[in-house]
Design an enzyme around this catalytic site. Sequence first.
Site, short mmCIF file in Angstrom:
data_model
loop_
_atom_site.label_atom_id
_atom_site.label_comp_id
_atom_site.label_asym_id
_atom_site.label_seq_id
_atom_site.Cartn_x
_atom_site.Cartn_y
_atom_site.Cartn_z
CB SER A 1 -0.66 -0.01 1.13
OG SER A 1 -0.27 0.35 2.31
CE LYS A 2 0.45 7.46 -2.85
NZ LYS A 2 1.86 7.87 -3.78
#
Length: 495
Positions: free
Chosen positions: A265-266
């Site tokens: 995930s970012k």
Amino acid sequence: MRTRFAPSPTGFLHVGGLRTALYSYLVARQAKGQFLVRIEDTDQERSVEGAVENMLKTLHWAGISPEEGVMLQDGIVTEHGSKGPYTQSKRLDIYRKHVDQLLETGHAYYAFDTVEEIDAMRTRMQQAGNPAPRYDSSVRMEMRNSLSLPAADTQARLAAGEPYAIRMKVDSARVITFQDDIRGKVEFQGAVVDDQVLLKSDGFPTYHLAHVVDDHLMDIDIVIRGEEWLSSLPKHLLLFEAFGWHAPRYAHVPLLLNQDRSKLSKRQGDVAVEEYIAKGYLPEAVLNFLAMLGWNAGTTQELFSLNELIEQFSLERVQKAGAVFDVEKLDWLQGQWMRRFPLEEFAQRILPIVAAEFPAAAEDDHFEQKAALIQERITFFPEAPSMLGYFYADPTVEKELLANPKQKVTPEMLPELLPALLDTLENVAEAQWEEETLQEKLEKLAETMGWKKGQVLWPLRAVLTGLPFSPGAYEVAAVLGKETTLRRVRNALAL
Ligand code: GLU
């Protein structure tokens, strides 16, 4: 062997997307087949202006451009090939024609339900204890569709222009088994497959219909895609069957994970390939890294060029388990790829960057010699000016840098060490000023004075470079020349 990469233009190219594209490219290239790009823009709300061009530029940067489908030509997005159009929003009539065929053969039906009605159905089912409510055979007859309504009623609604979706009719008694190229044998119960929407009320197909129609019409042999699509596979297999077509081979590649094994995930790091480009990563390093996220050659080899990957890659050696995205490994590979440049090319790449900060570098006939000193240590090109700056300007030396407990150099020793260094260096003839002589003289000095080599080399290296890390003292002194070396030692003495 025809493979494809089928991104949705919803923004940047994700590192996972580039890995999928790479695997598809490798499989096609290895078999001397074709790799094409298709743009899946059926979700108009999520499509982003400029995303296609960006993705294609990123693919081009990575060196895995398609020879068919959507591509860049002189920087402009174009389509090329005999099986187009390759952009799904330009294929609406094709999907319509195919979904009509499914309506005729009874594999699909019209559904007039509103969003509210579907929500209400879900709530009802949940309350009745069904944790995963679906629009399927269990509720089909309670809903408003062409299977539950009298035929005349359906015709009247269609004639009146009432909005509708077209759903696939799934036989809940079916058991669907399949051999995935990575996952091996997979089995699905028809009872857990919903009557998927194939065509939305806006006339656009869903991914499910478009994927099946396009991969058939575009003659795709293997669909290589992310594992998140595995649960949709039974729908796709049933659709191929309903059309009377052979399904392609499928390979569902493992998820990319953060260090804590959650889905990449970012929040925990960069996921856009563009961000890695901006940071100065080499395409060779990124491709090498992505290839090994889930695949290994079964040998100890860790560095793979694109050509080596084409030769050695195989889907059989792709693992099922998620692959941890380890940036440290990427940085290590980046360093390895920096060392692989021929010196001349490496020097050419860093010269403009160094000259922008130190114009004298542009006039330097011995630039390559200096570049050679840092090639073994550098990770990113932009580090070059700070690693080479001391060749072009006397560094500011912090007094604290001269002593170093690890090398057993105490501040108290410096008033004795530095003059001895100066004296020794002054006595090296200009004509003999080279690495070997300097080494010989300085080692002799250490021996005579009862110092360790490091006690002599650390302060010398520090006064010459002003840096805690740099190439060794002999190498740097040899390249700097006698005059500059002596000046810097004298400056340090003055400190
Ligand atoms: N458009 C889909 C995605 O971006 C493609 C999946 C596939 O490769 O079929 O996830």
